[in-house]
Design a protein around this motif. Structure first.
Motif, mmCIF file in Angstrom:
data_model
loop_
_atom_site.group_PDB
_atom_site.id
_atom_site.type_symbol
_atom_site.label_atom_id
_atom_site.label_comp_id
_atom_site.label_asym_id
_atom_site.label_seq_id
_atom_site.Cartn_x
_atom_site.Cartn_y
_atom_site.Cartn_z
ATOM 1 N N TRP A 110 9.595 9.018 -1.433
ATOM 2 C CA TRP A 110 11.043 9.177 -1.342
ATOM 3 C C TRP A 110 11.299 10.294 -0.339
ATOM 4 N N LEU A 111 11.811 9.933 0.827
ATOM 5 C CA LEU A 111 12.177 10.912 1.840
ATOM 6 C C LEU A 111 13.700 11.006 1.850
ATOM 7 N N LEU A 112 14.219 12.183 1.525
ATOM 8 C CA LEU A 112 15.654 12.390 1.345
ATOM 9 C C LEU A 112 16.137 13.485 2.287
ATOM 10 N N ASP A 113 17.349 13.327 2.805
ATOM 11 C CA ASP A 113 17.944 14.472 3.498
ATOM 12 C C ASP A 113 18.522 15.422 2.449
ATOM 13 N N ALA A 114 18.939 16.604 2.888
ATOM 14 C CA ALA A 114 19.382 17.630 1.943
ATOM 15 C C ALA A 114 20.593 17.177 1.143
ATOM 16 N N ARG A 163 0.832 -1.206 0.000
ATOM 17 C CA ARG A 163 0.000 0.000 0.000
ATOM 18 C C ARG A 163 0.865 1.252 0.000
ATOM 19 N N SER A 164 1.975 1.209 0.731
ATOM 20 C CA SER A 164 2.911 2.335 0.752
ATOM 21 C C SER A 164 4.334 1.801 0.791
ATOM 22 N N VAL A 165 5.167 2.288 -0.092
ATOM 23 C CA VAL A 165 6.607 2.028 -0.047
ATOM 24 C C VAL A 165 7.287 3.342 0.315
ATOM 25 N N ILE A 166 8.111 3.299 1.352
ATOM 26 C CA ILE A 166 8.772 4.507 1.838
ATOM 27 C C ILE A 166 10.278 4.311 1.777
ATOM 28 N N PHE A 167 10.931 5.023 0.863
ATOM 29 C CA PHE A 167 12.398 5.071 0.839
ATOM 30 C C PHE A 167 12.866 6.166 1.801
ATOM 31 N N VAL A 168 13.820 5.820 2.654
ATOM 32 C CA VAL A 168 14.456 6.804 3.537
ATOM 33 C C VAL A 168 15.946 6.803 3.181
ATOM 34 N N VAL A 169 16.407 7.904 2.586
ATOM 35 C CA VAL A 169 17.754 7.937 1.989
ATOM 36 C C VAL A 169 18.502 9.172 2.476
ATOM 37 N N ALA A 170 19.719 8.942 2.961
ATOM 38 C CA ALA A 170 20.535 10.042 3.481
ATOM 39 C C ALA A 170 21.949 9.952 2.914
ATOM 40 N N GLY A 171 22.554 11.112 2.699
ATOM 41 C CA GLY A 171 23.966 11.160 2.348
ATOM 42 C C GLY A 171 24.241 11.581 0.920
ATOM 43 N N ALA A 172 25.270 12.413 0.757
ATOM 44 C CA ALA A 172 25.640 12.902 -0.575
ATOM 45 C C ALA A 172 26.101 11.790 -1.493
ATOM 46 N N ASN A 173 26.592 10.680 -0.912
ATOM 47 C CA ASN A 173 27.064 9.556 -1.729
ATOM 48 C C ASN A 173 25.924 8.889 -2.502
ATOM 49 N N LYS A 174 24.686 9.170 -2.138
ATOM 50 C CA LYS A 174 23.532 8.568 -2.822
ATOM 51 C C LYS A 174 23.082 9.392 -4.029
ATOM 52 N N ARG A 175 23.621 10.612 -4.151
ATOM 53 C CA ARG A 175 23.109 11.536 -5.154
ATOM 54 C C ARG A 175 23.236 11.027 -6.592
ATOM 55 N N PRO A 176 24.397 10.493 -7.004
ATOM 56 C CA PRO A 176 24.497 10.014 -8.389
ATOM 57 C C PRO A 176 23.510 8.886 -8.707
ATOM 58 N N ALA A 177 23.339 7.957 -7.765
ATOM 59 C CA ALA A 177 22.395 6.863 -7.996
ATOM 60 C C ALA A 177 20.968 7.382 -8.079
ATOM 61 N N LEU A 178 20.619 8.312 -7.193
ATOM 62 C CA LEU A 178 19.269 8.874 -7.230
ATOM 63 C C LEU A 178 18.975 9.552 -8.563
ATOM 64 N N ALA A 179 19.974 10.228 -9.115
ATOM 65 C CA ALA A 179 19.775 10.889 -10.409
ATOM 66 C C ALA A 179 19.384 9.882 -11.475
#
Length: 240
Positions: free
Chosen positions: A228-232, A187-203
């Motif tokens: 998608w819940l992301l830190d800055a 019903r709900s999928v929640i990604f919780v993602v933190a860190g600048a190292n994730k930025r290229p993959a997220l793109a």
């Protein structure tokens, strides 16, 4: 599918927003169906979230906890996702032991363990083989290689579409994991993602066109809501 991307200013805000969203889903599920089912993720990011959940006054007897993936180690091993969740949350609250649906990892046979967990899920949700039950929330993280759960780039687990559970592979080490169609039944999928190292993959995950096998988180397209819940640090340049 309803997709929402939120960028929070820091990790504290990320955890607070994740907690608020989960509590909202929990409240709705219990009101509508009398119970709340959640699949947990491992890794370091969700630990403070689990610690925050442990401080809530909740109807623990109506909450059922599963794991989206597990390393193939004993439940008391330092690398165990179950151990982390028990230490941070489950051992701190009055949840019935029968409501904790841990992944079997002691068979010395990952395929057998995967089958056992699948059969347990089928019995709990009362579904036939080939049917995909809907968990209320599947909580996911994402690695800097865009893997999620134990669905790693260019591995056989990405091809499994007719099972709830399969065997993942991380550098030759087996893991037990939800298949992506089972995650997508939620019903709900929640990604919780933190860190600048994730930025290229997220793109690449957010790109209109990219290879799903190279960036497995692209395969997560649930029938319900996708958050998608992301830190800055992770979210810079990835606001949609």
């Amino acid at each position: 599918m309803k997709k929402t991307v939120e960028v929070l200013p820091d990790q504290t805000a990320l955890i607070a927003r994740s907690l608020d969203l989960i509590l909202t889903k929990l409240d709705t599920a219990i009101k509508e169906r009398g119970q709340f089912t959640i699949a947990l993720s491992g890794g370091s990011t969700p630990k403070p979230l689990y610690e925050a959940i442990a401080k809530q006054k909740l109807p623990w007897d109506k909450i059922h906890v599963f794991w989206g993936d597990e390393r193939y180690v004993s439940p008391d091993h330092p690398d165990s996702n179950e151990l982390m969740a028990r230490t941070a949350w489950l051992n701190r609250v009055d949840i019935p032991p029968a409501n904790i649906h841990a992944v079997p990892t002691l068979d010395n046979n990952p395929e057998l363990s995967a089958t056992k967990y699948e059969q347990h899920l089928q019995a709990f949700f009362q579904v036939a083989p080939g049917e995909f039950p809907a968990l209320d929330v599947v909580l996911l993280g994402m690695g800097d290689d865009a893997h999620t759960a134990s669905l790693f780039p260019h591995t056989a687990a990405l091809q499994v579409c007719d099972r709830l559970i399969t065997v993942g592979n991380k550098d030759g080490n087996p893991r037990i994991t939800f298949t992506y169609p089972f995650i997508n039944a939620a019903r709900s999928v929640i990604f919780v993602v933190a860190g600048a190292n994730k930025r290229p993959a997220l793109a690449q995950v957010f790109a209109p066109v990219a290879d799903d096998s190279t960036y497995p988180s692209r395969l997560i397209q649930p029938q319900g809501e996708l958050w998608w819940l992301l830190d800055a640090a992770a979210g810079a340049g990835n606001r949609e």
